[in-house]
Design a protein around this motif. Sequence first.
Motif, PDB file in Angstrom:
ATOM      1  N   UNK A 129     -50.504 -22.615  19.629  1.00 20.68           N
ATOM      2  CA  UNK A 129     -49.382 -22.012  18.913  1.00 20.68           C
ATOM      3  C   UNK A 129     -48.489 -21.259  19.898  1.00 20.68           C
ATOM      4  N   UNK A 130     -49.094 -20.630  20.882  1.00 19.82           N
ATOM      5  CA  UNK A 130     -48.332 -19.898  21.905  1.00 19.82           C
ATOM      6  C   UNK A 130     -47.343 -20.836  22.611  1.00 19.82           C
ATOM      7  N   UNK A 184     -42.033 -11.481  22.115  1.00 15.76           N
ATOM      8  CA  UNK A 184     -42.216 -10.495  21.044  1.00 15.76           C
ATOM      9  C   UNK A 184     -43.286 -10.925  20.043  1.00 15.76           C
ATOM     10  N   UNK A 185     -43.731 -12.158  20.112  1.00 15.70           N
ATOM     11  CA  UNK A 185     -44.689 -12.706  19.156  1.00 15.70           C
ATOM     12  C   UNK A 185     -46.100 -12.464  19.669  1.00 15.70           C
ATOM     13  N   UNK A 186     -46.974 -11.903  18.807  1.00 11.51           N
ATOM     14  CA  UNK A 186     -48.342 -11.643  19.247  1.00 11.51           C
ATOM     15  C   UNK A 186     -49.396 -12.251  18.332  1.00 11.51           C
ATOM     16  N   UNK A 187     -48.976 -12.907  17.277  1.00 11.35           N
ATOM     17  CA  UNK A 187     -49.878 -13.613  16.373  1.00 11.35           C
ATOM     18  C   UNK A 187     -49.020 -14.588  15.579  1.00 11.35           C
ATOM     19  N   UNK A 188     -49.650 -15.322  14.680  1.00  7.49           N
ATOM     20  CA  UNK A 188     -48.906 -16.257  13.837  1.00  7.49           C
ATOM     21  C   UNK A 188     -49.599 -16.383  12.494  1.00  7.49           C
ATOM     22  N   UNK A 226     -53.540 -15.720   9.043  1.00  4.96           N
ATOM     23  CA  UNK A 226     -53.190 -15.079  10.308  1.00  4.96           C
ATOM     24  C   UNK A 226     -54.129 -15.627  11.383  1.00  4.96           C
ATOM     25  N   UNK A 227     -53.544 -16.111  12.482  1.00  6.74           N
ATOM     26  CA  UNK A 227     -54.329 -16.710  13.557  1.00  6.74           C
ATOM     27  C   UNK A 227     -53.843 -16.222  14.913  1.00  6.74           C
ATOM     28  N   UNK A 228     -54.678 -16.408  15.902  1.00 10.50           N
ATOM     29  CA  UNK A 228     -54.354 -16.089  17.289  1.00 10.50           C
ATOM     30  C   UNK A 228     -53.341 -17.088  17.828  1.00 10.50           C
ATOM     31  N   UNK A 229     -52.586 -16.655  18.813  1.00 12.04           N
ATOM     32  CA  UNK A 229     -51.652 -17.575  19.471  1.00 12.04           C
ATOM     33  C   UNK A 229     -52.383 -18.647  20.272  1.00 12.04           C
ATOM     34  N   UNK A 230     -53.651 -18.422  20.551  1.00 15.11           N
ATOM     35  CA  UNK A 230     -54.445 -19.411  21.279  1.00 15.11           C
ATOM     36  C   UNK A 230     -54.938 -20.528  20.359  1.00 15.11           C
ATOM     37  N   UNK A 243     -45.501 -19.335  11.026  1.00 16.25           N
ATOM     38  CA  UNK A 243     -44.532 -18.242  11.053  1.00 16.25           C
ATOM     39  C   UNK A 243     -44.954 -17.271  12.159  1.00 16.25           C
ATOM     40  N   UNK A 244     -44.104 -17.097  13.169  1.00 13.27           N
ATOM     41  CA  UNK A 244     -44.435 -16.140  14.231  1.00 13.27           C
ATOM     42  C   UNK A 244     -44.553 -14.726  13.667  1.00 13.27           C
TER      43      UNK A 244
END
Length: 144
Positions: free
Chosen positions: A30-31, A44-48, A54-58, A68-69
């Motif tokens: 996702x990152x 500015x995005x730290x999760x999604x 809600x999930x990690x960017x990894x 959705x960022x």
Amino acid sequence: MNQRYKDLDDKPAAIQCMNKTHKVVRGTSIKDFIHDIDPDGSDEVFAAVMNNRVVSLESKIVRSGSIKPVRYDSAVGARIYRRHLTIMLYEVFYARYPDAKLRVGQAISEGYYFEIENVPVDQALIDALTGDLTKLAVEKRPFE
């Protein structure tokens, strides 16, 4: 790749994000996806929120859906940020005061109520914890 997605390996995932549909190679983080579609705003995005979770960017994109960022200035972002700060506070508090007690009470307004036992609550405590939290934040270690 998960067995149930085996036949889909060659087909890109259709991801709804920022009012557009994007074709994405399955397995993309996702990152990386967010950076590709919004390079200037991705810092500015730290999760999604992926498919209402809600999930990690990894996290990897394995199927079609929506993303959705999450930024600090959103309601979800503020909740995640406060929870992570609480976890970080626990880590630095117990590293410094292993025999003391730190309890999180109810949420109040924009934060939480904390109770501390066996350590005097004074400016020295606040300064020590602030310094330790700052050092921990600079490390930017992922939560596991």
